[in-house]
Motif scaffolding. Structure first.
Motif, PDB file in Angstrom:
ATOM      1  N   LEU A  54      12.699  -7.873 -34.496  1.00  0.00           N
ATOM      2  CA  LEU A  54      11.572  -8.040 -35.758  1.00  0.00           C
ATOM      3  C   LEU A  54      12.278  -7.618 -37.073  1.00  0.00           C
ATOM      4  O   LEU A  54      12.431  -8.282 -37.798  1.00  0.00           O
ATOM      5  N   VAL A  55      12.989  -6.429 -37.059  1.00  0.00           N
ATOM      6  CA  VAL A  55      13.693  -5.995 -37.921  1.00  0.00           C
ATOM      7  C   VAL A  55      14.894  -6.888 -38.183  1.00  0.00           C
ATOM      8  O   VAL A  55      15.118  -6.909 -39.567  1.00  0.00           O
ATOM      9  N   GLY A  56      15.675  -7.257 -37.299  1.00  0.00           N
ATOM     10  CA  GLY A  56      16.884  -7.863 -37.550  1.00  0.00           C
ATOM     11  C   GLY A  56      16.431  -9.300 -38.196  1.00  0.00           C
ATOM     12  O   GLY A  56      17.006  -9.599 -39.416  1.00  0.00           O
ATOM     13  N   GLY A  57      15.470  -9.874 -38.028  1.00  0.00           N
ATOM     14  CA  GLY A  57      14.720 -11.125 -38.536  1.00  0.00           C
ATOM     15  C   GLY A  57      14.536 -10.861 -39.948  1.00  0.00           C
ATOM     16  O   GLY A  57      14.602 -11.672 -40.838  1.00  0.00           O
ATOM     17  N   ASP A  58      13.717  -9.708 -40.116  1.00  0.00           N
ATOM     18  CA  ASP A  58      13.175  -9.370 -41.449  1.00  0.00           C
ATOM     19  C   ASP A  58      14.525  -9.077 -42.500  1.00  0.00           C
ATOM     20  O   ASP A  58      14.602  -9.649 -43.699  1.00  0.00           O
TER      21      ASP A  58
END
Length: 335
Positions: A286-290
Motif C-alpha cells: 500500500l505504501v509503495g503504491g501511495d
C-alpha cells in the motif's frame, strides 16, 4: 487489541491516502477531467467522446500501473529487508533492475521497433540476472544471506558495465536518448495492452508471497532456527527471491527503472506498524503504491508541460516522509 488498533490505523491511513491519490490521478494531466465527467463516463455516458477515450485508454491504465508497480516494488522491498535482515536491502539487490535495463538497452540498440520487443528484452534479462545470482550461490556452495547479497552485487555491477558499453555505441540522437529515458522510469506511455500482461506477472507472485509470509518470518530468524523448525532455508529463500524477481522484472519491463520505492516503502510501513509480522507486507504494498502514485502526479504536474523522471519524484516524496516519521518516533521516545 492495542496492536490490532495500530495495525488497523496504519492500513486505514495508507488505504485512504491511496483512494485520494487515485481520485486526483484520474483527473490530472495534459487533458484534465472533472469529477462529473469521470462519473458520467463510468456510468456509461459520453461514449465516443475525447474525455471517454482519455479516461479508458490513457488515464486509468496509467493509474492502475502506478498502483501495481508501486505495490510490487514496496512488497519486494519488504521481502528483501525481512529475508536478509538488512535495512538497506531493496529490489536492486539481485541485480534484476540493472539486468532489465541492460535487456531493454540491447533491444533498443539491436533495432527493436515496438515497445513489446523492448519489454520482452527487459523481462528476459531481468530473469536471467536472478538465474545467474542463484548459479553463483550454488557454485560458491554457501547458501547464506551474505552470499546472495554478494552475488547480486556482482551481477548488478556486470549489468551496469554492459549498459555503459551499449551507451557508448548507441546512436546519440535516437538510441542513447531512448536508453536514458528507459533507465529513469516513466508511466507516460502506459496503455491497457501493456498493463494486463504485467498485472498477471505481478499479482500471481504477490499472492504467493502473502501465502508464504509465515515462512518468510521464520527465515528472518536465521538459518539454524529455520532448520530447527523444519524449514529448508535454501529452497525457500530461492523461491521467495524468484517470486520477487518476477514482480520487479515485470515492473521494469513496462515502466523502466523506478528508484527508491522498494527501499523506503518498507521503512515507512515498519515505522507505522512497529513490527514485520501481521499486515506488514500488505502495508508495504500500500505504501509503495501511495509513493509511486504521488510521484507520478508530481511528474506530470510540475514540469511545465513535460514530464520529469519518476525516480526524481520518488526520492523527493519519500525522503521527507521518512524523515518526518523518524523525527516523530524520536519525539515519542523522548516524551
Amino acid at each position: 487489541m492495542k496492536r490490532f488498533g495500530r495495525s488497523g490505523k496504519a492500513l486505514g491511513i495508507a488505504a485512504v491516502l491511496m483512494a485520494a491519490l487515485v481520485l486526483v490521478s484520474v483527473q490530472v494531466g495534459s487533458f484534465p477531467l472533472s469529477s462529473n465527467e469521470i462519473w458520467d463516463i463510468l456510468a456509461g455516458g459520453r461514449k465516443g467522446t475525447t474525455q471517454a477515450q482519455v479516461l479508458w485508454t490513457l488515464r486509468l491504465p496509467r493509474v492502475w500501473m502506478g498502483l501495481l508497480a508501486g505495490g510490487a516494488l514496496g512488497l519486494a522491498g519488504g521481502v528483501y529487508q525481512t529475508l536478509f535482515g538488512n535495512p538497506l536491502a531493496s529490489p536492486d539487490l539481485t541485480g534484476v533492475a540493472s539486468g532489465a535495463s541492460l535487456g531493454a538497452a540491447c533491444a533498443i540498440v539491436l533495432g527493436a521497433g515496438t515497445s513489446a520487443q523492448i519489454m520482452g528484452g527487459a523481462f528476459l534479462m531481468g530473469m536471467a540476472s536472478l538465474v545467474l545470482v542463484l548459479a553463483l550461490v550454488r557454485w560458491a556452495g554457501l547458501e547464506r544471506t551474505g552470499t546472495y547479497i554478494l552475488a547480486g552485487v556482482i551481477i548488478s555491477s556486470a549489468a551496469d558495465a554492459g549498459l555503459m558499453v551499449l551507451k557508448t555505441v548507441a546512436d546519440p540522437e535516437g538510441e542513447l536518448a531512448a536508453i536514458e529515458f528507459w533507465t529513469m522510469g516513466s508511466l507516460a506511455a502506459m496503455t491497457a495492452d501493456k498493463v494486463w500482461p504485467a498485472a498477471a506477472v505481478i499479482l500471481i507472485p504477490a499472492l504467493l508471497i502473502f501465502l508464504f509470509r509465515q515462512r518468510l518470518l521464520i527465515l528472518s530468524m536465521g538459518e539454524e532456527s529455520a532448520r530447527t523448525m523444519g524449514l529448508a532455508p535454501g529452497p525457500w529463500r530461492s523461491l521467495l527471491l524468484g517470486l520477487t524477481t518476477l514482480m520487479v522484472a515485470a515492473v521494469v519491463s513496462v515502466a523502466g527503472v523506478v528508484a527508491f520505492v522498494g527501499l523506503i516503502a518498507p521503512h515507512i510501513a515498519f515505522l507505522l506498524l512497529g513490527r514485520r509480522g501481521g499486515p506488514y507486507l500488505p502495508l508495504c504494498a500500500l505504501v509503495g503504491g501511495d509513493i509511486l502514485l504521488a510521484a507520478d502526479l508530481l511528474a506530470r504536474s510540475l514540469a511545465g508541460g513535460g514530464e520529469l523522471p519518476l525516480s526524481i519524484w520518488t526520492v523527493c516524496f519519500g525522503v521527507p516522509v521518512l524523515l518526518a516519521l523518524l523525527v516523530g518516533q524520536r519525539g515519542g521516545r523522548d516524551g
